[in-house]
Design an enzyme around this catalytic site. Sequence first.
Site, PDB file in Angstrom:
ATOM      1  N   GLU A 401       0.640  -1.192  -0.005  1.00 53.09           N
ATOM      2  CA  GLU A 401      -0.292   0.135   0.059  1.00 53.09           C
ATOM      3  C   GLU A 401       0.893   1.287  -0.091  1.00 53.09           C
ATOM      4  OE1 GLU A 401      -3.013  -3.148   1.083  1.00 53.09           O
ATOM      5  OE2 GLU A 401      -0.920  -2.608   1.922  1.00 53.09           O
ATOM      6  N   HIS A 470     -12.343  -4.854   8.146  1.00 53.23           N
ATOM      7  CA  HIS A 470     -12.457  -4.980   7.033  1.00 53.23           C
ATOM      8  C   HIS A 470     -14.178  -4.167   6.880  1.00 53.23           C
ATOM      9  CE1 HIS A 470      -9.504  -7.920   6.094  1.00 53.23           C
ATOM     10  NE2 HIS A 470      -9.603  -7.778   4.906  1.00 53.23           N
TER      11      HIS A 470
END
Length: 666
Positions: A401, A470
Site C-alpha cells: 500500500e 474490513h
Amino acid sequence: MTTEAPQQTTTGATHADQLLEMYRRMRRIRRFEERASDLYKATEIPGFLHLSIGQEASAVGACWPLGPRDGITSTHRGHGHVLAKGLDSASMMAELMGKEAGTCHGRGGSMHIADPGLGIYGANGIVGAGLPIAAGVATAAKLREAGDVVVAFFGDGAVAQGMFHEAVNLAAVWDLPVVFLCENNHYSEFSPASEQHRATLSARAAGYGIGYAHVDGNDVLAVAGMMTDVVARLRGGGGPVLVEAETYRWHGHYEGDPERYRSAEEVAAAKERDPLLVARRHLAAAGVPTAEADAVDEEIDKEIDSAVQWARSLPEPAPETLYDFVSAPRPALPEPAAPPAGGEVFRSMDAVRLALEHELTADPTVFVAGIDVGAGGNVFGLTRGLAHAFPGRVRDTPISESAILGTAVGAAMAGMKPVVEIMYMDFIGVALDMLLNQAAKLRFMTGGRASMPLVVRTQFGAGRSSGSQHSQSLEALLAHIPGLTVVMPSNPADTYGLLRAAIQDPNPVVFVENRLQYGLKGPQPPVDHLIPLGRAKVVREGTDITLVSWSRMVQEALAASESLAAEGVSVEVIDLRTIAPLDRETVLASLAKTNRLVIAHEAVKDFGVGAELSALAVDEGFWHLDAPVTRVAAPAMPAPYAPSLERLWLPSRDTIADTLRRIAAV
C-alpha cells in the site's frame, strides 16, 4: 549487474573542464552548508537543519549524468542533492530563512525543498518516503517512453523502513528506470550501521533481483563514472539498480547534535578523505593549475555571500498569504440535471468502470494501478477488461500500500493523473504517511510547485460480517487532514459524476465507495455527467427536520424520511457527497428553515463528521434550536463479526426513524 566503480574517467582538456565543474558544484554545496550552519547558530535559520558536509561527491557525481527531464528525490539531508541537480543557491538560502521569495515561498524549509520543473521531486522529512515517490516519477517516465531516469537518494538508516522494501520491490516488478542510491555514512541518526542491519545492500539487491553497484562516495570521479554507466543502462531499458556510495557526514545528525555516539578521532580520520581534497588531487593530476581551483573557491564564496545578503533583505510571507497553496483552485462545475426517469438503468459498479473507461480514453496522462486491478479486474470485478483496452495503463501492483500511494504521489508530481486503488478502506492505515505527510502536504510545502492530481479509490461497508478490520468507515480520519478531498457517493449516477470530477481535479482525492451498494441500480446519466466536488445536494425537500447523511446511509435516511412523511413529519434530507471540503452553506440554509438537525452516519459516533456538523450549528449561532442536535451513528467500538451483534451496532432506517420521531416531538 554487480560492479565496482571505475576510479578514473577520460583524460585531456575535456576531462579537466568537467572535473573543474564537478569541483565547482561540490564547493558550492560545501560553502552553502557552512554558511547555513553559521546562520542557524545565529538563529537566522529556524527549525531543523541537517547538513551534508562530507557527502558532496556522492551528490554531484550522482547528478552528473542527469538531464533536465530526469528526476531525483531526496532526504531530510538534501541540500547537496538539490544544488547538484541545478537549484539556485539564492532562492534556496531564502527558503531556509523562511522568506516569501524562497524556493517554496517559505512553506517548506530545509527538509522540504522541491522544484519539479528542475526534476527535483522533493527532499522529505520522513525517512524513506522519497523512495516510493521516486517509483511514481519513474512510472511516469516509463509510461512516456522518453528515456528519462530517476535517482532516489536515501541514507543507510532508511533501509530499515518498510517503504524501502515496497519501493524497491515495485520498481523491480515493473522494471522501472530508477537508481536507488544509498549514501552510506554508516550512521542511522545516532546508531552505527552495525546495530541497525544484518544484511548487506549487495545481498538485498540480489534478493530483489536488481543490479547492484558499489562506489567510493568521497571520490566524485568514481561516482560520476559509475553513474554515467548506470544511467546509460537505464536509458537503454535496463531495470532498477541499487547503488551504495560509502561516505561520511562531518556534522551530527542535526545541527546541535552533541555527537556522543562517535569520537573526535573518528571524525578527524574521516576528514582525511575530504571529497574536496580528493577532487583537488584529481585536478592536479589532470594538469589544472592550483590557481584555477582557488579561483573557483573565491567565485563560490562570493556567490554564497551574495545569496545570504539577498535572502536577509527579503520579507517574510505576508499574513494574508497564510492559506495560500493548501489546495489548487478547482474548476467551477454547474450542478448537472438529474438523470431522466425511465431511461437506461445501471449499477454503482458499472458507474465506477464507465467513469474510469471514460477518463482513460479522454486523457492519456490517466493510469490506474492497484492490487489485482489488471487481469483480475479488481476483487469486485469493477475494472474487468480495462487492462486489455488500455495496455500498460491499468497496472497490477504487489500488495504494497505504501508503494501504491507513493507511486501515485510521484507520478502526479511528474504530470500524470494516477488513479490508484486501496482494496479496503481499513488498509489506508498501512500507508497513511503517503496521504498524511505527502499527498496532502506537498503542494503546500513546495509553495505550489508540486501538482497533486491523484485519486485514491477505496471501499468500505459494514453489514456483511466482514469483521473489525474490513468494515471501518474512516472518513473523519481522512477529512481531518488538510489538503485532502474526501468523496463518498450514495448512488450510481453520483458515483459516475463524482469519480470523473475527482480524476479531473487538480487536488488529491480519496474516493470512498460502499461495497454494499455496488449492486444498487439507478438511472444512468449522460456520458458527460460531472458533479462538482465540495457541494452537497438536497435530495428530499422538507420543512420540519434537516437530516444530513452520506454514502449508503443516505438511502437509509430517505427510507426513514418516507416513513415519517406518512406520520405528518416533513424531513429534508441532505446528501453531503463530499465530506471535505464540507459544504457548510447548504447545511446551514436548510437548518435555518427547519431549526432541527439530525445527522446519520455509518462511522462510529465519537469524534466523527457528525460532531463537526454539530459544532457547525453552534459556531454559526444556532443557539436556540427547537431540539438538540442529534447523531445517529455506530457506538465507539470495533465492528462486530457476529451478525446479531453487527445488526445492533450498525445504524439503520429504523434507528434513524426512531430518532426523527423523538426530535419531531420535542
